[in-house]
Design a protein around this motif. Sequence first.
Motif, short mmCIF file in Angstrom:
data_model
loop_
_atom_site.label_atom_id
_atom_site.label_comp_id
_atom_site.label_asym_id
_atom_site.label_seq_id
_atom_site.Cartn_x
_atom_site.Cartn_y
_atom_site.Cartn_z
N HIS A 25 0.78 -0.96 -0.09
CA HIS A 25 0.35 -0.29 0.11
C HIS A 25 0.72 1.03 0.30
O HIS A 25 0.43 2.12 -0.82
N GLU A 26 2.07 0.97 0.62
CA GLU A 26 2.95 2.64 0.76
C GLU A 26 4.72 1.74 1.12
O GLU A 26 4.12 1.72 1.98
N HIS A 35 2.28 5.43 -3.31
CA HIS A 35 0.90 4.28 -3.33
C HIS A 35 0.82 3.74 -3.49
O HIS A 35 0.43 3.66 -4.63
N HIS A 36 0.36 2.68 -3.18
CA HIS A 36 -0.38 1.68 -4.06
C HIS A 36 -0.47 1.12 -5.43
O HIS A 36 -0.62 1.59 -6.52
N TRP A 38 -0.34 -1.37 -8.20
CA TRP A 38 -1.53 -2.70 -8.58
C TRP A 38 -1.36 -2.74 -10.03
O TRP A 38 -0.95 -1.92 -10.86
N VAL A 53 1.19 2.98 -10.20
CA VAL A 53 1.31 3.56 -8.72
C VAL A 53 1.09 4.80 -8.66
O VAL A 53 1.16 5.48 -9.49
N HIS A 156 -9.65 2.42 -4.75
CA HIS A 156 -8.85 2.11 -4.17
C HIS A 156 -8.42 4.11 -3.98
O HIS A 156 -7.98 4.70 -4.28
#
Length: 156
Positions: A25-26, A35-36, A38, A53, A156
């Motif tokens: 997540h971070e 952050h995040h 995916w 990201v 998200h």
Amino acid sequence: MKKFATLLAAALITFGGLTALASAHEQKAGDLVLHHAWSRATPGGAKSGAAFVEIENTGDTPDQLLSASSDVAAMTEVHQMSMENDMMTMKPAGIVDIPAHGKVALKPHGLHVMLMGLKKPFVEGDTFVVTLEFAKAGKVDLQVVVGKVDDMGEEH
Ligand SMILES: [Cu+2]
């Protein structure tokens, strides 16, 4: 005693899962906060995928994203997607500036890490590593979490 061992094993598995999610997540690298990270599951036979990201620079000096690499694909590049003559096109983004106290989002229909020649399909729930290299913050191994095929990142 056996029951206790089973419970302990379950607790460890749960803890391991949470740790993986938290790190995905971070992630921090110098002044940068990522952050995040995916990606999306790849539909049958697809040979390429993308990773996204959000990069936040909390420092007083600009940084630059120089390149991306990953073991999961034959070739990895940072791409920019844009509309040209009513057509979605994408091409290598070159060096991406990360302004001081600024944010740069890699997201669908924009900047993204393009993974070409996938060695195996991305399956929802899987994680893989993309290494981003920054001029100042150096190399960062991003833990990328694979979401659904049609994930656009909004939730998200
Ligand atoms: Cu691309």
